[in-house]
Design a protein around this motif. Structure first.
Motif, PDB file in Angstrom:
ATOM      1  N   ASP A 200       0.944  -1.168  -0.125  1.00  0.00           N
ATOM      2  CA  ASP A 200      -0.164   0.176   0.172  1.00  0.00           C
ATOM      3  C   ASP A 200       0.847   1.402   0.172  1.00  0.00           C
ATOM      4  N   ARG A 201       1.829   1.042   0.874  1.00  0.00           N
ATOM      5  CA  ARG A 201       2.903   2.143   0.888  1.00  0.00           C
ATOM      6  C   ARG A 201       4.362   1.773   0.965  1.00  0.00           C
ATOM      7  N   TYR A 202       5.425   2.566   0.338  1.00  0.00           N
ATOM      8  CA  TYR A 202       6.771   1.963   0.355  1.00  0.00           C
ATOM      9  C   TYR A 202       7.681   2.743   0.849  1.00  0.00           C
ATOM     10  N   TRP A 203       8.740   2.636   1.285  1.00  0.00           N
ATOM     11  CA  TRP A 203      10.008   3.266   1.627  1.00  0.00           C
ATOM     12  C   TRP A 203      11.219   2.580   1.109  1.00  0.00           C
ATOM     13  N   VAL A 204      12.355   3.176   0.495  1.00  0.00           N
ATOM     14  CA  VAL A 204      13.392   2.617   0.208  1.00  0.00           C
ATOM     15  C   VAL A 204      14.604   3.277   0.962  1.00  0.00           C
ATOM     16  N   MET A 205      15.373   2.432   1.431  1.00  0.00           N
ATOM     17  CA  MET A 205      16.628   2.520   2.064  1.00  0.00           C
ATOM     18  C   MET A 205      17.891   2.626   1.356  1.00  0.00           C
ATOM     19  N   SER A 206      18.781   3.348   1.369  1.00  0.00           N
ATOM     20  CA  SER A 206      20.122   3.174   0.690  1.00  0.00           C
ATOM     21  C   SER A 206      21.005   3.857   1.664  1.00  0.00           C
ATOM     22  N   ARG A 207      22.212   3.122   1.983  1.00  0.00           N
ATOM     23  CA  ARG A 207      23.392   3.484   3.043  1.00  0.00           C
ATOM     24  C   ARG A 207      22.664   3.875   4.288  1.00  0.00           C
ATOM     25  N   GLY A 208      21.822   3.113   4.921  1.00  0.00           N
ATOM     26  CA  GLY A 208      21.258   3.733   6.329  1.00  0.00           C
ATOM     27  C   GLY A 208      20.416   4.895   6.226  1.00  0.00           C
ATOM     28  N   VAL A 211      15.476   7.105   1.090  1.00  0.00           N
ATOM     29  CA  VAL A 211      15.815   7.774   0.096  1.00  0.00           C
ATOM     30  C   VAL A 211      14.711   7.946  -0.812  1.00  0.00           C
ATOM     31  N   ALA A 212      13.383   7.349  -0.676  1.00  0.00           N
ATOM     32  CA  ALA A 212      12.364   7.543  -1.631  1.00  0.00           C
ATOM     33  C   ALA A 212      11.092   6.724  -0.634  1.00  0.00           C
ATOM     34  N   GLY A 213      10.059   7.149  -1.042  1.00  0.00           N
ATOM     35  CA  GLY A 213       8.851   6.660  -0.356  1.00  0.00           C
ATOM     36  C   GLY A 213       7.512   7.101  -0.954  1.00  0.00           C
ATOM     37  N   GLY A 214       6.539   6.378  -1.146  1.00  0.00           N
ATOM     38  CA  GLY A 214       5.277   7.015  -1.466  1.00  0.00           C
ATOM     39  C   GLY A 214       4.210   5.771  -1.322  1.00  0.00           C
ATOM     40  N   ALA A 215       3.249   5.794  -2.339  1.00  0.00           N
ATOM     41  CA  ALA A 215       2.119   4.930  -2.589  1.00  0.00           C
ATOM     42  C   ALA A 215       2.733   3.583  -3.296  1.00  0.00           C
ATOM     43  N   GLY A 216       2.072   2.695  -2.883  1.00  0.00           N
ATOM     44  CA  GLY A 216       2.653   1.375  -3.494  1.00  0.00           C
ATOM     45  C   GLY A 216       2.404   1.285  -5.150  1.00  0.00           C
ATOM     46  N   SER A 217       1.094   1.870  -5.383  1.00  0.00           N
ATOM     47  CA  SER A 217       1.051   2.092  -6.937  1.00  0.00           C
ATOM     48  C   SER A 217       1.671   2.796  -7.715  1.00  0.00           C
ATOM     49  N   GLU A 218       2.624   3.542  -7.171  1.00  0.00           N
ATOM     50  CA  GLU A 218       3.658   4.400  -7.868  1.00  0.00           C
ATOM     51  C   GLU A 218       5.000   3.935  -7.799  1.00  0.00           C
ATOM     52  N   MET A 219       5.281   2.822  -7.289  1.00  0.00           N
ATOM     53  CA  MET A 219       6.378   2.208  -7.180  1.00  0.00           C
ATOM     54  C   MET A 219       7.164   1.861  -8.581  1.00  0.00           C
ATOM     55  N   ASP A 220       6.471   1.460  -9.444  1.00  0.00           N
ATOM     56  CA  ASP A 220       7.184   1.330 -10.947  1.00  0.00           C
ATOM     57  C   ASP A 220       7.504   2.646 -11.484  1.00  0.00           C
ATOM     58  N   ALA A 221       6.353   3.615 -11.405  1.00  0.00           N
ATOM     59  CA  ALA A 221       6.701   4.992 -11.977  1.00  0.00           C
ATOM     60  C   ALA A 221       7.933   5.690 -11.267  1.00  0.00           C
ATOM     61  N   HIS A 222       7.871   5.639 -10.108  1.00  0.00           N
ATOM     62  CA  HIS A 222       9.064   6.118  -9.374  1.00  0.00           C
ATOM     63  C   HIS A 222      10.316   5.480  -9.543  1.00  0.00           C
ATOM     64  N   GLY A 223      10.509   4.260 -10.196  1.00  0.00           N
ATOM     65  CA  GLY A 223      11.517   3.610 -10.678  1.00  0.00           C
ATOM     66  C   GLY A 223      12.410   2.875  -9.275  1.00  0.00           C
ATOM     67  N   VAL A 224      11.373   2.277  -8.341  1.00  0.00           N
ATOM     68  CA  VAL A 224      12.009   1.430  -7.216  1.00  0.00           C
ATOM     69  C   VAL A 224      12.558   0.584  -7.704  1.00  0.00           C
ATOM     70  N   ARG A 225      12.308  -0.308  -8.470  1.00  0.00           N
ATOM     71  CA  ARG A 225      12.940  -1.509  -9.220  1.00  0.00           C
ATOM     72  C   ARG A 225      14.548  -1.106  -9.341  1.00  0.00           C
ATOM     73  N   GLU A 226      14.698  -0.086 -10.237  1.00  0.00           N
ATOM     74  CA  GLU A 226      16.073   0.309 -10.591  1.00  0.00           C
ATOM     75  C   GLU A 226      16.813   0.744  -9.337  1.00  0.00           C
ATOM     76  N   LEU A 227      16.081   1.388  -8.407  1.00  0.00           N
ATOM     77  CA  LEU A 227      16.859   1.749  -7.086  1.00  0.00           C
ATOM     78  C   LEU A 227      17.467   0.738  -6.351  1.00  0.00           C
ATOM     79  N   ILE A 228      16.691  -0.346  -6.264  1.00  0.00           N
ATOM     80  CA  ILE A 228      17.183  -1.636  -5.475  1.00  0.00           C
ATOM     81  C   ILE A 228      17.746  -2.585  -6.467  1.00  0.00           C
ATOM     82  N   ALA A 229      18.094  -2.509  -7.679  1.00  0.00           N
ATOM     83  CA  ALA A 229      18.610  -3.416  -8.434  1.00  0.00           C
ATOM     84  C   ALA A 229      20.303  -3.592  -8.152  1.00  0.00           C
ATOM     85  N   VAL A 230      20.591  -4.801  -8.221  1.00  0.00           N
ATOM     86  CA  VAL A 230      22.106  -5.011  -7.720  1.00  0.00           C
ATOM     87  C   VAL A 230      22.917  -4.715  -8.810  1.00  0.00           C
TER      88      VAL A 230
END
Ligand SMILES: Nc1ncnc2c1ncn2[C@@H]1O[C@H](COP(=O)(O)OP(=O)(O)O)[C@@H](O)[C@H]1O
Ligand SMILES: [Mg+2]
Length: 230
Positions: A200-208, A211-230
């Protein structure tokens, strides 16, 4: 609502959590994503009081919990399914579940609702925890956490090392806990598709840091997949 404000945590000399601010709204499923080693588990351990926090506050439903011992946080409605599950291999399924009820008044019987959520645990209640598959152990760990009748269920990478069919079952169960039982869920994940489907909601963490957050439905649009890609 769970509110984390300006949380800082160190291991030895390294600054692991840096002014972390995060909210987890009631009755929703919130996902926390991030690559390996960014501090997700450390944050959950601070929320549960398994490690003390250096500075900052954690508030749960208006009450400051950041200096309470873990058992008091559990009594106030928090439950935790740790990364790697930590079930007792030599205890039976039933005994493992009863461990989770340690703080409740009559911990002699497993409520039907636990076995209805995870029928495999009913079928295997006399088997040893160590004899279960990884996925069944994860279901047992979630069932054990639910024994304390939490309002906020916190899970750390429940899909790690688990077969796809059980991952789907766990996803359905988490949605059911939120949608039908009014529970609040905080889920730490690295598996993007699973997180995206449930959040429903998400947060992204990077180095402690968050760094990002929002509605779950916006995860694709916000590029979250790329943010956490290894
Ligand atoms: N007990 C510990 N002692 C020292 N360093 C640790 C300890 N636990 C984790 N770390 C370090 O803290 C950082 C964050 O770890 P962790 O919270 O487990 O990250 P994540 O869950 O996001 O993978 C990592 O660099 C890790 O090596
Ligand atoms: Mg971790």
């Amino acid at each position: 609502m769970l509110e984390v404000e300006d949380l800082n945590q160190y291991y030895g000399g390294s600054h692991i959590l840096r002014n972390v601010r995060m909210t987890v709204p009631d009755g929703k499923l919130t996902v926390l994503l991030g690559r390996n080693g960014v501090g997700k588990t450390t944050l959950l351990r601070c929320v549960m009081g398994v490690v003390p926090t250096k500075s900052g506050t954690i508030t749960w439903r208006g009450a400051k919990i950041s200096s309470m011992p873990t058992h008091a946080r559990v009594a106030s409605g928090l439950a935790y399914v740790p990364q790697g599950r930590d079930i007792f291999g030599r205890l039976t399924v039933e005994e493992n579940l009863l461990v989770g009820a340690a703080s409740r008044k009559s911990p002699s019987k497993i409520p039907d609702r636990i076995y209805d959520l995870f029928p495999v645990l009913r079928d295997m209640k006399h088997r040893r925890g160590g004899d279960l598959s990884g996925g069944q152990q994860q279901q047992l760990a979630i069932g054990r956490a639910l024994m304390s009748e939490p309002q906020l269920l916190i899970l750390d990478e429940p899909t790690e090392g688990i077969q796809p069919s059980i991952i789907r079952d766990i996803g359905r169960t988490l949605r059911q806990l939120v949608d039908e039982m009014g529970m609040t869920v905080l889920l730490v994940e690295q598996y993007y598709d699973f997180a995206r489907e449930l959040a429903d909601r998400y947060w992204v963490m990077s180095r402690g840091e968050i760094v990002a957050g929002g509605a779950g439905s916006e995860m694709d649009a916000h590029g979250v997949r790329e943010l956490i890609a290894v």
